[in-house]
Design an enzyme around this catalytic site. Structure first.
Site, mmCIF file in Angstrom:
data_model
loop_
_atom_site.group_PDB
_atom_site.id
_atom_site.type_symbol
_atom_site.label_atom_id
_atom_site.label_comp_id
_atom_site.label_asym_id
_atom_site.label_seq_id
_atom_site.Cartn_x
_atom_site.Cartn_y
_atom_site.Cartn_z
ATOM 1 N N ASP A 30 0.792 -1.241 0.000
ATOM 2 C CA ASP A 30 0.000 0.000 0.000
ATOM 3 C C ASP A 30 0.826 1.295 0.000
ATOM 4 O O ASP A 30 0.705 2.130 -0.889
ATOM 5 C CB ASP A 30 -1.028 -0.006 1.148
ATOM 6 N N TYR A 88 3.363 -12.304 -1.818
ATOM 7 C CA TYR A 88 1.970 -12.743 -1.996
ATOM 8 C C TYR A 88 1.755 -13.240 -3.411
ATOM 9 O O TYR A 88 2.472 -12.863 -4.333
ATOM 10 C CB TYR A 88 0.963 -11.661 -1.613
ATOM 11 N N ARG A 103 3.874 -13.242 4.887
ATOM 12 C CA ARG A 103 4.491 -11.995 5.350
ATOM 13 C C ARG A 103 4.691 -11.951 6.860
ATOM 14 O O ARG A 103 5.157 -10.938 7.379
ATOM 15 C CB ARG A 103 3.655 -10.797 4.898
ATOM 16 N N LYS A 224 -12.480 8.929 1.663
ATOM 17 C CA LYS A 224 -12.767 8.321 0.358
ATOM 18 C C LYS A 224 -13.970 7.405 0.526
ATOM 19 O O LYS A 224 -14.228 6.889 1.601
ATOM 20 C CB LYS A 224 -11.545 7.508 -0.110
ATOM 21 N N ALA A 256 -6.759 1.605 -5.687
ATOM 22 C CA ALA A 256 -7.594 2.804 -5.921
ATOM 23 C C ALA A 256 -7.264 3.862 -4.864
ATOM 24 O O ALA A 256 -6.960 5.017 -5.178
ATOM 25 C CB ALA A 256 -9.073 2.440 -5.868
ATOM 26 N N ASP A 258 -4.662 3.946 -2.771
ATOM 27 C CA ASP A 258 -3.234 4.308 -2.744
ATOM 28 C C ASP A 258 -2.921 5.357 -3.813
ATOM 29 O O ASP A 258 -2.163 6.304 -3.576
ATOM 30 C CB ASP A 258 -2.353 3.072 -3.020
HETATM 31 P P1 ADP Z 1 -9.770 1.989 -1.080
HETATM 32 O O1 ADP Z 1 -9.108 1.484 -2.337
HETATM 33 O O2 ADP Z 1 -8.786 2.499 -0.081
HETATM 34 O O3 ADP Z 1 -10.789 1.044 -0.508
HETATM 35 P P2 ADP Z 1 -11.976 3.522 -2.166
HETATM 36 O O4 ADP Z 1 -12.624 2.256 -2.626
HETATM 37 O O5 ADP Z 1 -12.770 4.389 -1.281
HETATM 38 O O6 ADP Z 1 -10.552 3.307 -1.499
HETATM 39 O O7 ADP Z 1 -11.588 4.315 -3.481
HETATM 40 C C1 ADP Z 1 -10.632 5.335 -3.517
HETATM 41 C C2 ADP Z 1 -10.984 6.296 -4.627
HETATM 42 O O8 ADP Z 1 -11.008 5.600 -5.882
HETATM 43 C C3 ADP Z 1 -12.354 6.917 -4.494
HETATM 44 O O9 ADP Z 1 -12.328 8.060 -3.659
HETATM 45 C C4 ADP Z 1 -12.672 7.279 -5.935
HETATM 46 O O10 ADP Z 1 -12.038 8.493 -6.291
HETATM 47 C C5 ADP Z 1 -12.015 6.128 -6.708
HETATM 48 N N1 ADP Z 1 -12.994 5.071 -7.017
HETATM 49 C C6 ADP Z 1 -13.116 3.859 -6.420
HETATM 50 N N2 ADP Z 1 -14.111 3.129 -6.986
HETATM 51 C C7 ADP Z 1 -14.628 3.913 -7.969
HETATM 52 C C8 ADP Z 1 -15.680 3.751 -8.947
HETATM 53 N N3 ADP Z 1 -16.423 2.635 -9.018
HETATM 54 N N4 ADP Z 1 -15.920 4.774 -9.818
HETATM 55 C C9 ADP Z 1 -15.190 5.913 -9.760
HETATM 56 N N5 ADP Z 1 -14.195 6.126 -8.880
HETATM 57 C C10 ADP Z 1 -13.917 5.156 -7.986
#
Ligand code: ADP
Length: 307
Positions: A30, A88, A103, A224, A256, A258
């Site tokens: 990450d 992994y 790990r 997020k 996403a 990161d």
């Molecule tokens: P993590 O990967 O830490 O779980 P999130 O799932 O909240 O974080 O996603 C991080 C960012 O990626 C979001 O704030 C958004 O900008 C983008 N994102 C994630 N999924 C989508 C999606 N289906 N459509 C558009 N943007 C997305």
């Protein structure tokens, strides 16, 4: 002198299946992913990127170090005798990916063994760590890391924390929540993901998550929320929400968060305006989830879209 972005954590060796049934070796984790995207988005003479971790003295560790260097990132790695990096493997079953990790004995668990080295390495304008960085350390090392970060903040560094809650890495969920709250209290900026926070802290909405971290003394919280609205709140009472543009075809959501963090932080370091920085974060995350893998190359065109 160029400004410095420092990330602290574990980069693992990845074995990913290829179309011909063999496995490709890669490197990801990450905080490392975020450092890698920060490097992709910036020029070396404007921003130095350092990754703080620990490796072993085996061939896998040497390959990992070479990869980090060839990506334009300075490794600040302690070397632990007879240790190896975490590994992994990704399995594909009918299009569904699953992961198996080795790990529990990784060298990176020892990254905070030497407080002096850690303090020297953590001397950046912005210092970034995550809940996974904390989870892999024992309690003494966790205290050492938070103390080094408190000192770095005292010297003017902006400390950034992504809670990245992964309960299977902790002894208990209570332990994870207690350390997460403690870590947030040394940070100026916290970048949580609502889905994880709702499960473990029982937040009813992203507003609750933001409020809880502001109460730890954080200056800026960006919550997020996958495809949903992000909530941004600052200690001076300012705030806004932002709706990411829907991505027509989500291929793989790995990294996403990161990648969002990287583009957000680069923009925020440069311009200091959360609104523009959130837009940049969403643009890069959208690019990353449109392709497979954690480290998706960023072209000049993508770069313009992320600005
Ligand atoms: P993590 O990967 O830490 O779980 P999130 O799932 O909240 O974080 O996603 C991080 C960012 O990626 C979001 O704030 C958004 O900008 C983008 N994102 C994630 N999924 C989508 C999606 N289906 N459509 C558009 N943007 C997305």
């Amino acid at each position: 002198m160029a400004r410095q972005f420092v990330a602290i954590g574990e980069c693992m060796v990845e074995f990913a299946p290829t179309l011909d049934g063999t496995y490709a070796v890669g490197f990801a984790g990450d905080t490392f992913n975020t450092a890698w995207y920060v490097r992709q988005l910036t020029e070396r003479d404007k921003l130095g990127v350092t990754y703080v971790s620990a490796v072993g003295d085996d061939d896998l560790s040497r390959r990992l170090t070479c990869f980090v260097e060839s990506a334009g990132i300075t490794p600040a790695f302690a070397t632990i005798e007879s240790a190896s990096p975490g590994v992994y493997m990704i399995f594909l079953n009918n299009g569904e990916r699953s992961f198996q990790y080795w790990r529990s004995q990784s060298a990176a668990r020892r990254l905070a063994d030497d407080l002096g080295a850690l303090e020297a390495a953590a001397a950046g304008d912005m210092v970034y760590f995550s809940g996974i960085t904390l989870a892999i350390l024992d309690e003494t090392a966790r205290r050492r890391l938070l103390s080094a970060l408190t000192d770095a903040a005292g010297r003017g560094a902006e400390i950034v924390f992504d809670p990245n809650l992964r309960s299977r890495l902790w002894q208990s969920a209570e332990d994870m929540c207690a350390w997460t709250t403690r870590a947030a209290s040394v940070a100026a900026i916290v970048l949580p993901s609502f889905e994880d926070e709702a499960v473990h802290f029982k937040d009813c909405g992203p507003e609750d998550t933001a409020k809880r971290y502001l109460e730890c003394g954080v200056r800026l919280v960006v919550v997020k929320n996958g495809e949903g609205q992000l909530v941004v709140r600052s200690a001076d009472g300012d705030g806004f929400q932002f709706q990411p543009v829907p991505v027509p075809e989500v291929v793989d959501t790995t990294a996403a968060g990161d990648s969002f963090n990287a583009a957000f932080l680069v923009d925020y370091l440069e311009r200091g305006r959360a609104r523009e920085a959130v837009r940049a974060g969403c643009a890069l995350a959208a690019h990353v989830i449109g392709s497979r893998g954690a480290l998706v190359p960023v072209s000049q065109l993508d770069l313009i879209a992320c600005r």
